[in-house]
Write a protein that holds these residues in place. Structure first.
Motif, PDB file in Angstrom:
ATOM      1  N   GLN A  16      49.225  51.509  51.822  1.00 29.28           N
ATOM      2  CA  GLN A  16      48.558  52.802  51.694  1.00 29.28           C
ATOM      3  C   GLN A  16      47.789  52.927  50.380  1.00 29.28           C
ATOM      4  N   VAL A  17      47.910  51.910  49.518  1.00 26.82           N
ATOM      5  CA  VAL A  17      47.258  51.950  48.211  1.00 26.82           C
ATOM      6  C   VAL A  17      46.029  51.044  48.209  1.00 26.82           C
ATOM      7  N   GLU A  18      44.916  51.585  47.737  1.00 28.40           N
ATOM      8  CA  GLU A  18      43.690  50.803  47.556  1.00 28.40           C
ATOM      9  C   GLU A  18      43.493  50.541  46.066  1.00 28.40           C
ATOM     10  N   PRO A  19      43.637  49.292  45.613  1.00 30.78           N
ATOM     11  CA  PRO A  19      43.516  49.014  44.180  1.00 30.78           C
ATOM     12  C   PRO A  19      42.075  48.765  43.753  1.00 30.78           C
ATOM     13  N   GLU A  20      41.725  49.255  42.573  1.00 30.93           N
ATOM     14  CA  GLU A  20      40.453  48.951  41.929  1.00 30.93           C
ATOM     15  C   GLU A  20      40.764  48.441  40.523  1.00 30.93           C
ATOM     16  N   LEU A  21      39.831  47.677  39.947  1.00 28.45           N
ATOM     17  CA  LEU A  21      40.086  47.056  38.651  1.00 28.45           C
ATOM     18  C   LEU A  21      38.877  47.174  37.737  1.00 28.45           C
ATOM     19  N   SER A  22      39.145  47.486  36.469  1.00 25.72           N
ATOM     20  CA  SER A  22      38.149  47.374  35.407  1.00 25.72           C
ATOM     21  C   SER A  22      38.789  46.615  34.251  1.00 25.72           C
ATOM     22  N   THR A  23      38.014  45.740  33.625  1.00 25.86           N
ATOM     23  CA  THR A  23      38.555  44.980  32.495  1.00 25.86           C
ATOM     24  C   THR A  23      38.157  45.587  31.140  1.00 25.86           C
ATOM     25  N   LEU A  24      37.290  46.587  31.164  1.00 28.83           N
ATOM     26  CA  LEU A  24      36.878  47.263  29.936  1.00 28.83           C
ATOM     27  C   LEU A  24      37.201  48.749  30.033  1.00 28.83           C
ATOM     28  N   GLY A  25      37.625  49.329  28.931  1.00 31.63           N
ATOM     29  CA  GLY A  25      37.985  50.739  28.923  1.00 31.63           C
ATOM     30  C   GLY A  25      36.857  51.657  29.343  1.00 31.63           C
TER      31      GLY A  25
END
Length: 229
Positions: A211-220
């Protein structure tokens, strides 16, 4: 680390294709390698590509080894990833760097938890437990992790895992990695993290929650902009 040592880490061993796992780990460190002009080469030996292990944990180990090979390398250096047949029915995967290498006293302390071998005040961030966790995970999967190194000559970390009797079936998009989203409590988690090993661990955790869709950023700043959108 405490979960591993208390026996609370669940593993799902199966036949794995090293080519896929190395490609996934390489993609996570490629940006850092490009920034320091480090070339990453992959040479997998014939018959030395199928192993038995837990996919998430093997990727975690490979990501840690490649991340270290980039972080502790010289500007414009090289990293070589190569597999070969080993003794006792194992496949050996070597991660070779052109960094500063380690002295015998440093090698003797390498797998001690929280020991960063004098790098505590250096420019490279770390906790000193990545290699310890990698060794423990390798041993839990019936393998091992060892190192050869000398000052000024770089280091070679060798991950050994049980060889699979048959090659894994060709990976088809949507086969193993597709989980039908649950209709209840849909959530998006945006993870802001520049440590490649942590990213791989979190991906494995979130993969258990359809039920969780993950997103990612490597910079703040990128993460803040994405969260605002």
């Amino acid at each position: 680390l405490s979960r591993i040592e208390s026996g609370h880490v669940a593993l799902e061993p199966r036949t794995l294709d090293l080519a896929d796992l190395v490609a996934a780990a390489r993609a996570l460190v490629q940006q850092a390698a490009d920034k320091r002009r480090i070339r990453v080469e992959v040479h997998l030996g014939l018959g030395a590509q199928a192993v038995i292990g837990d996919a998430t944990r093997v990727k975690q180990i490979l990501t840690n080894l490649l991340s270290n090979a980039v972080k502790y390398n010289v500007e414009g250096g090289n990293v070589i990833v190569a597999s070969r047949m080993a003794d006792e029915g194992r496949v050996a995967l070597d991660v070779i760097d052109t960094g500063a290498g380690m002295s015998p006293p440093q090698l003797a302390q390498l797998f001690q938890p929280f020991n960063r071998l004098g790098q505590e005040s250096g420019p490279v961030e770390g906790t000193g437990i990545g290699l310890v966790i990698s060794l423990r995970l390798a041993e839990l999967m019936g393998g091992t992790l060892h190192v050869r190194s000398s000052l000024g000559m770089g280091s070679t970390f060798t991950l050994e895992l049980p060889r699979a009797a048959v090659a894994p079936a060709p990976h088809l998009a949507g086969d193993d990695d597709h989980v039908e989203p649950a209709a209840y409590r849909r959530r998006v988690i945006h993870y802001v993290e520049d440590n490649e090993t942590n990213v791989e661990v979190m991906r494995g955790i979130l993969a258990l929650r359809p039920q969780v869709e993950p997103e990612l950023s490597t910079l703040g700043l990128d993460g803040w902009a994405a969260i605002q959108r």
